[in-house]
Design an enzyme around this catalytic site. Sequence first.
Site, PDB file in Angstrom:
ATOM      1  N   GLN A  51      50.927  37.672 -28.693  1.00  0.00           N
ATOM      2  CA  GLN A  51      52.086  37.186 -27.924  1.00  0.00           C
ATOM      3  C   GLN A  51      52.626  35.861 -28.448  1.00  0.00           C
ATOM      4  O   GLN A  51      53.752  35.490 -28.142  1.00  0.00           O
ATOM      5  CB  GLN A  51      51.704  37.026 -26.442  1.00  0.00           C
ATOM      6  N   LEU A  93      53.393  37.827 -19.546  1.00  0.00           N
ATOM      7  CA  LEU A  93      54.209  36.680 -19.972  1.00  0.00           C
ATOM      8  C   LEU A  93      55.248  37.098 -21.012  1.00  0.00           C
ATOM      9  O   LEU A  93      56.241  36.403 -21.199  1.00  0.00           O
ATOM     10  CB  LEU A  93      53.310  35.570 -20.536  1.00  0.00           C
ATOM     11  N   HIS A 134      44.721  45.233 -20.394  1.00  0.00           N
ATOM     12  CA  HIS A 134      46.092  44.808 -20.679  1.00  0.00           C
ATOM     13  C   HIS A 134      46.128  43.925 -21.936  1.00  0.00           C
ATOM     14  O   HIS A 134      46.961  44.123 -22.825  1.00  0.00           O
ATOM     15  CB  HIS A 134      46.629  44.043 -19.452  1.00  0.00           C
ATOM     16  N   HIS A 138      47.619  44.461 -26.071  1.00  0.00           N
ATOM     17  CA  HIS A 138      48.473  43.593 -26.897  1.00  0.00           C
ATOM     18  C   HIS A 138      48.001  43.583 -28.347  1.00  0.00           C
ATOM     19  O   HIS A 138      48.813  43.572 -29.277  1.00  0.00           O
ATOM     20  CB  HIS A 138      48.449  42.152 -26.369  1.00  0.00           C
TER      21      HIS A 138
END
Length: 170
Positions: A51, A93, A134, A138
């Site tokens: 991220q 986010l 989760h 990513h």
Amino acid sequence: MALLNILEFPDPRLRTRAAAVKNIDDSLLALIDDMFETMYAAAGIGLAATQINVHLRLVVMDLSGEGTESLVLINPEVDILDDERERSDEGCLSVPGYYETVERANHIRLRALGRDGKPFELEAKDLLAVCIQHELDHLEGKLFVDYISPLKRTRIRSKLEKKHRLDHQA
Ligand code: NI
């Protein structure tokens, strides 16, 4: 320490599969500190290196959101321990402002290296199990919106693209 820029859906860099961490050196430890600072500043409970556009198998988490349950996962792997599945609302986010129901395994075992480079294992259920799955997604270039209906995903995508255009003009 520094706040890092968080990539937002549908940025294609979020689709990168992360590579294993080979060395836990000073630069990686500094990155971990920056990731925690960035996650807390954004009021998140988990942040994967993907991220922040670093494509290494590294995740920071803290379900308390205030520093008391901080967890560093380096090269994490998950085993699903039974067939029990749970539906819960997830946010991210990288998909700011949107929450959708996702179904995942509810009982898992995590194996990873910690910040000190030592291997550890833990069994997780409920929110911790959801959060770990989760974040590991990513590292595979997957997002929670991949599990929702194409219609909802397209709507979120258009709204975020509009927001990014406005941010860019500002
Ligand atoms: Ni996320």
